[in-house]
Scaffold this motif. Structure first.
Motif, PDB file in Angstrom:
ATOM      1  N   PHE A 296      25.511 -23.885 -33.826  1.00 50.07           N
ATOM      2  CA  PHE A 296      25.256 -23.351 -35.233  1.00 50.07           C
ATOM      3  C   PHE A 296      23.807 -22.615 -35.212  1.00 50.07           C
ATOM      4  O   PHE A 296      23.681 -21.553 -35.767  1.00 50.07           O
ATOM      5  N   TRP A 297      22.637 -23.290 -34.453  1.00 46.48           N
ATOM      6  CA  TRP A 297      21.486 -22.725 -34.548  1.00 46.48           C
ATOM      7  C   TRP A 297      21.593 -21.417 -33.691  1.00 46.48           C
ATOM      8  O   TRP A 297      20.805 -20.432 -33.980  1.00 46.48           O
ATOM      9  N   SER A 298      22.345 -21.684 -32.625  1.00 51.56           N
ATOM     10  CA  SER A 298      22.418 -20.389 -32.054  1.00 51.56           C
ATOM     11  C   SER A 298      23.078 -19.018 -32.758  1.00 51.56           C
ATOM     12  O   SER A 298      22.639 -17.866 -32.724  1.00 51.56           O
ATOM     13  N   PHE A 299      24.064 -19.791 -33.604  1.00 53.59           N
ATOM     14  CA  PHE A 299      24.766 -18.497 -34.569  1.00 53.59           C
ATOM     15  C   PHE A 299      23.492 -18.074 -35.575  1.00 53.59           C
ATOM     16  O   PHE A 299      23.447 -16.416 -35.669  1.00 53.59           O
TER      17      PHE A 299
ATOM     18  N   SER B  56      35.000 -22.686 -35.254  1.00 50.70           N
ATOM     19  CA  SER B  56      36.409 -22.994 -35.962  1.00 50.70           C
ATOM     20  C   SER B  56      37.395 -23.524 -34.896  1.00 50.70           C
ATOM     21  O   SER B  56      37.956 -24.553 -35.266  1.00 50.70           O
ATOM     22  N   PHE B  57      37.597 -23.047 -33.819  1.00 56.04           N
ATOM     23  CA  PHE B  57      38.801 -23.262 -32.825  1.00 56.04           C
ATOM     24  C   PHE B  57      38.242 -24.413 -31.880  1.00 56.04           C
ATOM     25  O   PHE B  57      39.131 -25.122 -31.469  1.00 56.04           O
ATOM     26  N   GLY B  58      36.905 -24.663 -31.868  1.00 52.62           N
ATOM     27  CA  GLY B  58      36.625 -25.660 -30.810  1.00 52.62           C
ATOM     28  C   GLY B  58      35.976 -26.828 -31.544  1.00 52.62           C
ATOM     29  O   GLY B  58      35.369 -27.841 -30.986  1.00 52.62           O
ATOM     30  N   LEU B  59      36.292 -26.805 -32.817  1.00 52.99           N
ATOM     31  CA  LEU B  59      35.570 -27.775 -33.822  1.00 52.99           C
ATOM     32  C   LEU B  59      35.788 -29.355 -33.197  1.00 52.99           C
ATOM     33  O   LEU B  59      35.072 -30.261 -33.106  1.00 52.99           O
ATOM     34  N   HIS B  60      37.024 -29.611 -33.063  1.00 55.31           N
ATOM     35  CA  HIS B  60      37.608 -30.941 -32.689  1.00 55.31           C
ATOM     36  C   HIS B  60      37.235 -31.317 -30.982  1.00 55.31           C
ATOM     37  O   HIS B  60      37.255 -32.347 -30.813  1.00 55.31           O
ATOM     38  N   LYS B  61      37.049 -30.297 -30.250  1.00 58.98           N
ATOM     39  CA  LYS B  61      36.542 -30.424 -28.738  1.00 58.98           C
ATOM     40  C   LYS B  61      35.241 -30.777 -28.545  1.00 58.98           C
ATOM     41  O   LYS B  61      34.824 -31.217 -27.810  1.00 58.98           O
TER      42      LYS B  61
ATOM     43  N   ILE C 249      24.422 -30.838 -46.274  1.00 54.66           N
ATOM     44  CA  ILE C 249      24.882 -29.478 -46.053  1.00 54.66           C
ATOM     45  C   ILE C 249      23.796 -28.371 -46.485  1.00 54.66           C
ATOM     46  O   ILE C 249      23.601 -27.301 -45.805  1.00 54.66           O
ATOM     47  N   TYR C 250      23.228 -28.565 -47.798  1.00 50.72           N
ATOM     48  CA  TYR C 250      22.141 -27.672 -48.271  1.00 50.72           C
ATOM     49  C   TYR C 250      20.988 -27.622 -47.267  1.00 50.72           C
ATOM     50  O   TYR C 250      20.543 -26.283 -47.273  1.00 50.72           O
ATOM     51  N   ASN C 251      20.658 -28.439 -46.739  1.00 48.18           N
ATOM     52  CA  ASN C 251      19.560 -28.592 -45.683  1.00 48.18           C
ATOM     53  C   ASN C 251      19.843 -27.479 -44.837  1.00 48.18           C
ATOM     54  O   ASN C 251      19.246 -26.915 -44.022  1.00 48.18           O
ATOM     55  N   TYR C 252      20.877 -28.025 -43.996  1.00 48.36           N
ATOM     56  CA  TYR C 252      21.479 -27.069 -42.861  1.00 48.36           C
ATOM     57  C   TYR C 252      21.558 -25.842 -43.141  1.00 48.36           C
ATOM     58  O   TYR C 252      21.148 -24.801 -42.365  1.00 48.36           O
TER      59      TYR C 252
ATOM     60  N   VAL D 117      29.699 -31.857 -42.168  1.00 48.88           N
ATOM     61  CA  VAL D 117      28.307 -31.250 -42.911  1.00 48.88           C
ATOM     62  C   VAL D 117      27.987 -29.923 -42.148  1.00 48.88           C
ATOM     63  O   VAL D 117      27.514 -28.905 -42.884  1.00 48.88           O
ATOM     64  N   ILE D 118      28.042 -29.670 -41.031  1.00 46.33           N
ATOM     65  CA  ILE D 118      27.641 -28.415 -39.931  1.00 46.33           C
ATOM     66  C   ILE D 118      28.679 -27.260 -40.575  1.00 46.33           C
ATOM     67  O   ILE D 118      28.116 -26.052 -40.863  1.00 46.33           O
ATOM     68  N   MET D 119      29.962 -27.685 -40.692  1.00 50.33           N
ATOM     69  CA  MET D 119      30.910 -26.561 -40.940  1.00 50.33           C
ATOM     70  C   MET D 119      30.684 -26.200 -42.302  1.00 50.33           C
ATOM     71  O   MET D 119      30.733 -24.998 -42.753  1.00 50.33           O
ATOM     72  N   GLY D 120      30.537 -27.213 -43.099  1.00 53.22           N
ATOM     73  CA  GLY D 120      30.321 -26.818 -44.750  1.00 53.22           C
ATOM     74  C   GLY D 120      29.145 -25.771 -44.829  1.00 53.22           C
ATOM     75  O   GLY D 120      29.039 -25.074 -45.726  1.00 53.22           O
TER      76      GLY D 120
END
Length: 252
Positions: free
Chosen positions: A109-112, A94-99, A41-44, A226-229
């Motif tokens: 994440f990297w685009s964000f 958030s809303f597309g996490l499971h899809k 998590i910290y590395n990301y 990990v990515i969301m964290g």
């Protein structure tokens, strides 16, 4: 959360003599997995902050002739699109996490982080590079200290969550109101409260993520978690930095 007093899982209380070597091995395996999870998590999170900083610097190079300055002066709708785009990425994650697949979530994440760099590049037109650097390292130090404390403390701070979320909502409302009032005193108060709220969220999110590991270990959802964290801690860091910049930043 690594709970040393969880007698249902370990079969013994903290400080007692292990009945068998298996208890010690299980404890060591759990702690090793927890450390690996938190380090991921910290590395990301750190990589995202680094990418944001690089993009912000590159986008602001050239001063008033930079892409950041052009957006601020002539961008119009494009300027607001860049400013609001990070929110769209957060909602999509958030809303597309499971899809989304884990790979897709990584790309988002990297685009964000990249778009956040474009959005934050305008601070180099307002504040001196030296004061931005000082504020960044002050934020990094505070973040590290708060996160370490939350990771190691035995104090349960889960009750802070609702209070801190209400604080974020209050900050958003107050910031929108101050767009029209243009009050320097109100802006100062908002910044002070913002630093405290996101400092609290840094600690709260760290302990929340540590607690989550107990339920996530061995789960196929671990990679996404990990990515969301990392995204949560990234937002805590960036927001604390921006509010702290109001106090430590020296204007051009």
């Amino acid at each position: 959360m690594s709970d040393w007093n969880d007698t249902q899982r370990s079969g013994q209380a903290f400080g007692s003599v292990p009945r068998a070597g298996g208890d010690v091995a299980s404890r060591a395996t759990y702690d090793e997995g927890l450390r690996s999870y938190m380090l991921s998590i910290y590395n990301y999170m750190a990589s995202g902050v680094l990418l944001t900083g690089i993009v912000a610097i590159l986008f602001s190079m050239g001063g008033m002739e930079s892409p950041a300055a052009w957006l601020a002066i002539n961008g119009g709708l494009l300027f607001w699109a860049v400013k609001l785009a990070p929110l769209a990425f957060i909602l999509a994650m958030s809303f597309g996490l499971h899809k989304m697949s884990q790979t897709t979530l990584q790309i988002v994440f990297w685009s964000f982080a990249t778009v956040m760099g474009m959005s934050l590049s305008t601070i180099f037109l307002v504040y001196t590079g030296e004061s931005i650097a000082v504020t960044f390292f002050a934020t990094a130090g505070a973040f590290a200290g708060l996160s370490l404390w939350a990771y190691t403390t035995k104090k349960d701070i889960s009750g802070w969550g609702s209070f801190l979320i209400m604080g974020v909502i209050g900050l958003i409302i107050a910031s929108v109101v101050n767009i029209f009032l243009q009050s320097e005193a109100m802006a100062f108060v908002i910044s002070g409260i913002g630093v405290l709220v996101f400092a609290g969220l840094t600690a709260w999110d760290t302990q929340r993520l540590k607690n989550d590991y107990q339920h996530l270990r061995g789960s196929p959802f671990m990679g996404k978690a990990v990515i969301m964290g990392a995204t949560s801690l990234y937002l805590d860091f960036v927001n604390m930095f921006m509010f702290l910049l109001q106090f430590l930043g020296s204007r051009e």
